[in-house]
Design a protein around this motif. Sequence first.
Motif, mmCIF file in Angstrom:
data_model
loop_
_atom_site.group_PDB
_atom_site.id
_atom_site.type_symbol
_atom_site.label_atom_id
_atom_site.label_comp_id
_atom_site.label_asym_id
_atom_site.label_seq_id
_atom_site.Cartn_x
_atom_site.Cartn_y
_atom_site.Cartn_z
ATOM 1 N N THR A 221 0.826 -1.201 0.000
ATOM 2 C CA THR A 221 0.000 0.000 0.000
ATOM 3 C C THR A 221 0.864 1.255 0.000
ATOM 4 O OG1 THR A 221 -0.083 -0.005 2.420
ATOM 5 C CG2 THR A 221 -1.839 -1.179 1.271
ATOM 6 N N ARG A 222 0.201 2.413 -0.064
ATOM 7 C CA ARG A 222 0.932 3.684 -0.073
ATOM 8 C C ARG A 222 1.324 4.134 1.321
ATOM 9 N NH1 ARG A 222 -2.642 5.829 -4.603
ATOM 10 N NH2 ARG A 222 -1.680 4.750 -6.363
ATOM 11 N N ASP A 223 0.602 3.679 2.341
ATOM 12 C CA ASP A 223 0.961 4.078 3.705
ATOM 13 C C ASP A 223 0.488 3.029 4.705
ATOM 14 O OD1 ASP A 223 -1.786 4.528 4.069
ATOM 15 O OD2 ASP A 223 -1.620 6.707 3.912
ATOM 16 N N VAL A 224 0.790 3.279 5.968
ATOM 17 C CA VAL A 224 0.520 2.308 7.020
ATOM 18 C C VAL A 224 -0.983 2.141 7.244
ATOM 19 C CG1 VAL A 224 0.812 1.838 9.484
ATOM 20 C CG2 VAL A 224 2.754 2.670 8.137
ATOM 21 N N LYS A 257 -2.738 4.605 16.843
ATOM 22 C CA LYS A 257 -2.718 5.773 17.724
ATOM 23 C C LYS A 257 -1.455 6.609 17.515
ATOM 24 C CE LYS A 257 -6.416 4.042 19.687
ATOM 25 N NZ LYS A 257 -7.757 4.574 19.366
ATOM 26 N N GLY A 258 -0.374 5.955 17.095
ATOM 27 C CA GLY A 258 0.882 6.670 16.899
ATOM 28 C C GLY A 258 1.579 7.043 18.196
ATOM 29 N N ASP A 259 1.222 6.389 19.275
ATOM 30 C CA ASP A 259 1.815 6.683 20.575
ATOM 31 C C ASP A 259 2.662 5.500 21.021
ATOM 32 O OD1 ASP A 259 2.516 7.464 23.091
ATOM 33 O OD2 ASP A 259 0.475 7.658 23.872
ATOM 34 N N ILE A 260 3.980 5.663 20.956
ATOM 35 C CA ILE A 260 4.868 4.564 21.343
ATOM 36 C C ILE A 260 5.661 4.909 22.599
ATOM 37 C CG2 ILE A 260 5.049 3.601 19.025
ATOM 38 C CD1 ILE A 260 7.790 5.002 18.803
ATOM 39 N N MET A 290 14.404 8.814 15.528
ATOM 40 C CA MET A 290 12.987 9.183 15.425
ATOM 41 C C MET A 290 12.155 8.451 16.476
ATOM 42 S SD MET A 290 12.340 9.105 11.310
ATOM 43 C CE MET A 290 13.520 9.844 10.189
ATOM 44 N N MET A 291 12.414 7.175 16.653
ATOM 45 C CA MET A 291 11.625 6.400 17.607
ATOM 46 C C MET A 291 11.954 6.796 19.044
ATOM 47 S SD MET A 291 10.948 2.759 15.798
ATOM 48 C CE MET A 291 9.218 2.868 16.244
ATOM 49 N N LYS A 292 13.211 7.150 19.283
ATOM 50 C CA LYS A 292 13.590 7.631 20.611
ATOM 51 C C LYS A 292 12.914 8.960 20.898
ATOM 52 C CE LYS A 292 17.628 8.426 23.544
ATOM 53 N NZ LYS A 292 19.124 8.421 23.607
ATOM 54 N N ASP A 293 12.899 9.869 19.911
ATOM 55 C CA ASP A 293 12.243 11.168 20.082
ATOM 56 C C ASP A 293 10.739 11.018 20.309
ATOM 57 O OD1 ASP A 293 14.655 12.419 19.753
ATOM 58 O OD2 ASP A 293 14.329 12.970 17.655
ATOM 59 N N ALA A 294 10.160 9.927 19.765
ATOM 60 C CA ALA A 294 8.724 9.679 19.943
ATOM 61 C C ALA A 294 8.407 9.068 21.303
ATOM 62 C CB ALA A 294 8.215 8.767 18.831
ATOM 63 N N GLY A 295 9.435 8.823 22.110
ATOM 64 C CA GLY A 295 9.205 8.338 23.467
ATOM 65 C C GLY A 295 9.513 6.881 23.706
ATOM 66 N N GLU A 482 6.313 6.359 10.604
ATOM 67 C CA GLU A 482 5.896 6.988 9.350
ATOM 68 C C GLU A 482 5.655 8.486 9.540
ATOM 69 O OE1 GLU A 482 2.707 5.513 6.178
ATOM 70 O OE2 GLU A 482 1.740 6.398 7.934
ATOM 71 N N ARG A 483 4.966 8.843 10.603
ATOM 72 C CA ARG A 483 4.679 10.258 10.858
ATOM 73 C C ARG A 483 5.960 11.033 11.154
ATOM 74 N NH1 ARG A 483 -0.409 11.235 14.696
ATOM 75 N NH2 ARG A 483 0.890 10.112 16.212
ATOM 76 N N ALA A 484 6.881 10.401 11.869
ATOM 77 C CA ALA A 484 8.136 11.073 12.185
ATOM 78 C C ALA A 484 8.996 11.268 10.940
ATOM 79 C CB ALA A 484 8.903 10.271 13.234
ATOM 80 N N ALA A 485 9.011 10.259 10.062
ATOM 81 C CA ALA A 485 9.838 10.336 8.845
ATOM 82 C C ALA A 485 9.264 11.318 7.833
ATOM 83 C CB ALA A 485 9.973 8.943 8.222
ATOM 84 N N GLY A 486 7.937 11.385 7.747
ATOM 85 C CA GLY A 486 7.297 12.327 6.835
ATOM 86 C C GLY A 486 7.622 12.094 5.374
#
Length: 495
Positions: A221-224, A257-260, A290-295, A482-486
């Motif tokens: 697909t095009r996205d998650v 949710k995008g909350d990790i 990116m994943m570290k910055d996301a928490g 995905e949201r972090a990478a943009g």
Amino acid sequence: MTAPNDLTVAAARDALRRGDLTAVDVTRSCLDAIDGADALNAFAHRTPDLAMDRARAADARLKDGNAPDLCGIPLGIKDLFCTQGVPGQAGSRILQGFRPEYESTVTARLRDAGAVMLGKLNMDEFAMGSSNETSVYGPAVNPWRRAGDDTALTPGGSSGGSAAAVAAGLCLAATGTDTGGSIRQPAAFTGITGLKPTYGRCSRWGIVAFASSLDQAGPMTRDVRDAAILLGAMAGHDPLDSTSADLPVPDFEAALKGDIRGKVIGIPGEYRMDGMPDAIDALWRDGIAMMKDAGAEIRDISLPHTKYALPAYYVIAPAEASSNLARYDGVRFGHRATLDQGDGITEMYEKTRAEGFGDEVKRRVMVGTYVLSAGFYDAYYNRARKVRTLIKRDFDRAFADGVDAILTPATPSPAFALGAMQDADPVQMYLNDVFTVTVNLAGLPAIALPTGQDGAGLPLGLQLIGRPWGEAELLDAAYSLERAAGFVARPDRWW
């Protein structure tokens, strides 16, 4: 305004429900795009009349107001899936003329959900390949090109036609299959998202078998979000498949949710290969950041038997292929060689298979027959099965120690030129699977998604590996990345 064929599944679904578009509009837009993309060679068999019939039926369901998520969404179907009355060759000459009288469980579920089939997509012969160059239809071509360079690039394999079609906007999404990376590697090469579910999550019934203990269908697909929507329709227990898991199918889209925050992301040291290109290493480091910055908590882990995965895979997969492909003999269906006077059934088998199978398929069948033969079974096949158990145990220990997902590169390089490896040692091509085969051997879910580009502008992807049956949590972690990478880049239209 975005053309209908360039919409995501989610965006098209919402537009169809609002009445801004009809299924006929979206389908016609895709069919026009396919007609203008012969240079990509992504579609092997086109079904425009069937597509329009299903689009009109979808519009009727939409009008009634009770249509499922995929109603009216045009999809491409990998040529490995049997679709009733539509040619299906698995990319091989030996199945020339074969029109199944039945529908695979996965495509039946998509059809029943109102999805529109645009046709069958190009692929490596019997899914054996990493570049879509073993196909009887000729290679599919990557819609991406290096900046300032017209060299034709591979879309990856074996689901190369699926990847090229989604990346080029010929369909909104596609089905793929993954035996050693055949969804994730082409997804990374073409800047799209590819999900390989847990073994048993999607039925294998009606999908032409390569290696039965490794094969698994999944969405491209095009996205998650689109991967979550498509997987929800594809997955589920099937009594026709003895390896299908009798488990409920979660609402994968609702899990996004995008909350990790507080999640533990494992970084396996064994995936830092000697000679890894700087672009891949930098991509991986950026993904970790990116994943570290996301928490998320980043934790170094060890998967010590990773180095044995590729040799174990290339014993087990050919062994199972040699058994599965024994059914193609020229007797019941597909190609049959012209026989000389005096030829018997043995000569028919030999000539049919010599003419019908390509070189890579012959190579793997011979390897598989060898490792299963008397005197070598214990030395090769049984040993490979034991290594497989150790590889799975490595993952089990990591997850038992609290790791929620594992982040790795998806491929060891960006897309390479078509023909670049044709004269090379076959092992060089097999090395494209170095980051992906462990997942199939362990039966785990994994997703590849684009997170950057190399210096020539080609897309690069990272891979997240999840717990067994943990596709919902895996998709959520991927959604955060995905949201972090943009990543929003699309290939320049040259075709």
